[in-house]
Write a protein that holds these residues in place. Structure first.
Motif, mmCIF file in Angstrom:
data_model
loop_
_atom_site.group_PDB
_atom_site.id
_atom_site.type_symbol
_atom_site.label_atom_id
_atom_site.label_comp_id
_atom_site.label_asym_id
_atom_site.label_seq_id
_atom_site.Cartn_x
_atom_site.Cartn_y
_atom_site.Cartn_z
ATOM 1 N N GLU A 10 0.848 -1.204 0.041
ATOM 2 C CA GLU A 10 0.093 -0.123 -0.098
ATOM 3 C C GLU A 10 0.774 1.296 -0.108
ATOM 4 O O GLU A 10 0.675 2.248 -0.724
ATOM 5 C CB GLU A 10 -0.763 -0.129 1.195
ATOM 6 C CG GLU A 10 -1.861 1.280 1.298
ATOM 7 C CD GLU A 10 -2.823 1.101 2.483
ATOM 8 O OE1 GLU A 10 -3.235 2.175 3.046
ATOM 9 O OE2 GLU A 10 -3.159 -0.145 3.173
ATOM 10 N N GLN A 11 1.951 1.152 0.578
ATOM 11 C CA GLN A 11 2.690 2.412 0.947
ATOM 12 C C GLN A 11 3.475 2.609 -0.476
ATOM 13 O O GLN A 11 3.891 3.731 -0.988
ATOM 14 C CB GLN A 11 3.772 2.198 2.060
ATOM 15 C CG GLN A 11 3.225 2.472 3.243
ATOM 16 C CD GLN A 11 2.542 3.658 3.468
ATOM 17 O OE1 GLN A 11 2.762 4.979 3.338
ATOM 18 N NE2 GLN A 11 1.093 3.714 3.994
ATOM 19 N N ILE A 12 4.054 1.484 -0.980
ATOM 20 C CA ILE A 12 4.786 1.422 -2.126
ATOM 21 C C ILE A 12 4.126 2.063 -3.292
ATOM 22 O O ILE A 12 4.608 2.817 -4.151
ATOM 23 C CB ILE A 12 5.582 0.153 -2.538
ATOM 24 C CG1 ILE A 12 6.282 -0.212 -1.518
ATOM 25 C CG2 ILE A 12 6.066 0.241 -3.987
ATOM 26 C CD1 ILE A 12 6.961 -1.521 -1.509
ATOM 27 N N ARG A 13 2.715 1.499 -3.499
ATOM 28 C CA ARG A 13 2.080 1.998 -4.455
ATOM 29 C C ARG A 13 1.378 3.283 -4.396
ATOM 30 O O ARG A 13 1.324 4.016 -5.105
ATOM 31 C CB ARG A 13 0.522 1.273 -4.569
ATOM 32 C CG ARG A 13 0.678 -0.007 -5.398
ATOM 33 C CD ARG A 13 -0.727 -0.798 -5.592
ATOM 34 N NE ARG A 13 -1.282 -1.331 -4.491
ATOM 35 C CZ ARG A 13 -0.980 -2.568 -3.884
ATOM 36 N NH1 ARG A 13 -0.300 -3.295 -4.397
ATOM 37 N NH2 ARG A 13 -1.673 -3.147 -2.854
ATOM 38 N N ALA A 14 1.235 4.156 -3.122
ATOM 39 C CA ALA A 14 1.135 5.396 -2.886
ATOM 40 C C ALA A 14 2.379 6.202 -3.344
ATOM 41 O O ALA A 14 2.134 7.409 -4.045
ATOM 42 C CB ALA A 14 0.721 5.588 -1.444
ATOM 43 N N ALA A 15 3.555 5.892 -3.007
ATOM 44 C CA ALA A 15 4.813 6.392 -3.569
ATOM 45 C C ALA A 15 5.038 6.494 -4.848
ATOM 46 O O ALA A 15 4.987 7.349 -5.351
ATOM 47 C CB ALA A 15 5.944 6.121 -2.738
ATOM 48 N N LEU A 16 4.417 5.273 -5.577
ATOM 49 C CA LEU A 16 4.654 5.223 -6.928
ATOM 50 C C LEU A 16 3.594 6.169 -7.837
ATOM 51 O O LEU A 16 3.907 6.678 -8.752
ATOM 52 C CB LEU A 16 4.465 4.118 -7.487
ATOM 53 C CG LEU A 16 5.603 2.808 -7.215
ATOM 54 C CD1 LEU A 16 5.085 1.500 -7.614
ATOM 55 C CD2 LEU A 16 6.846 3.090 -8.348
ATOM 56 N N SER A 17 2.525 6.471 -7.104
ATOM 57 C CA SER A 17 1.627 7.099 -7.632
ATOM 58 C C SER A 17 1.506 8.729 -7.343
ATOM 59 O O SER A 17 0.697 9.358 -7.779
ATOM 60 C CB SER A 17 0.246 6.694 -7.271
ATOM 61 O OG SER A 17 0.045 6.752 -6.084
ATOM 62 N N ASN A 18 2.427 9.153 -6.593
ATOM 63 C CA ASN A 18 2.597 10.733 -6.257
ATOM 64 C C ASN A 18 4.123 11.178 -6.533
ATOM 65 O O ASN A 18 4.750 11.107 -5.732
ATOM 66 C CB ASN A 18 2.306 10.657 -4.780
ATOM 67 C CG ASN A 18 2.250 12.064 -4.345
ATOM 68 O OD1 ASN A 18 2.084 12.935 -5.175
ATOM 69 N ND2 ASN A 18 2.258 12.362 -3.027
ATOM 70 N N PRO A 19 4.246 11.962 -7.723
ATOM 71 C CA PRO A 19 3.282 11.925 -8.794
ATOM 72 C C PRO A 19 3.643 10.443 -9.606
ATOM 73 O O PRO A 19 4.631 9.990 -9.648
ATOM 74 C CB PRO A 19 3.914 13.010 -9.670
ATOM 75 C CG PRO A 19 5.408 12.872 -9.446
ATOM 76 C CD PRO A 19 5.452 12.457 -7.922
#
Length: 120
Positions: A10-19
């Motif tokens: 969840e944390q990795i996906r959040a970092a990958l999407s921002n930006p």
């Protein structure tokens, strides 16, 4: 080879999407120190080498260089609260209760190591 827990994913996906950055993958590295301890690191990277292993777990693409393959086998990446308000990525062996905290690194490459030495 490597397992990513739901909390870490969840944390990795959040970092990958921002930006959002197409083609970005999570590079993970490990090496055995002179004392026999395994040192871990991770960071985002666009660069991919021909001889490295590309692994997908929890929907996340991981890049692992050949020197890291053996020491990283059987590793779990988790995201836990170390102390109140201090949440970090940790690496541990499947079935082990000892975990090693990693300092997170921002997207754009590089490596955040669990120990003070560099990662290879």
């Amino acid at each position: 080879m490597i397992e990513i827990t739901a909390a870490a994913a969840e944390q990795i996906r959040a970092a990958l999407s921002n930006p959002p950055t197409p083609g970005l993958a999570l590079r993970v590295a490990a090496r055995r120190g002179d004392d026999g301890e395994t040192e871990y690191g991770m960071g985002f990277d666009e660069r991919r080498e021909q001889d490295e292993e590309v692994v997908t777990d929890a929907g996340i693409t991981l890049l692992v260089s050949p020197p890291s393959m053996e020491p990283i086998a059987g590793t779990v990446i988790d995201f836990v609260e170390i102390a109140p308000g201090d949440r970090r990525f940790v690496f541990y062996r499947a079935g082990s209760i000892e975990a090693e905290a990693a300092q997170p690194t921002p997207p754009a490459g590089g490596c955040g190591c669990g120990n003070s030495g560099g990662c290879g």
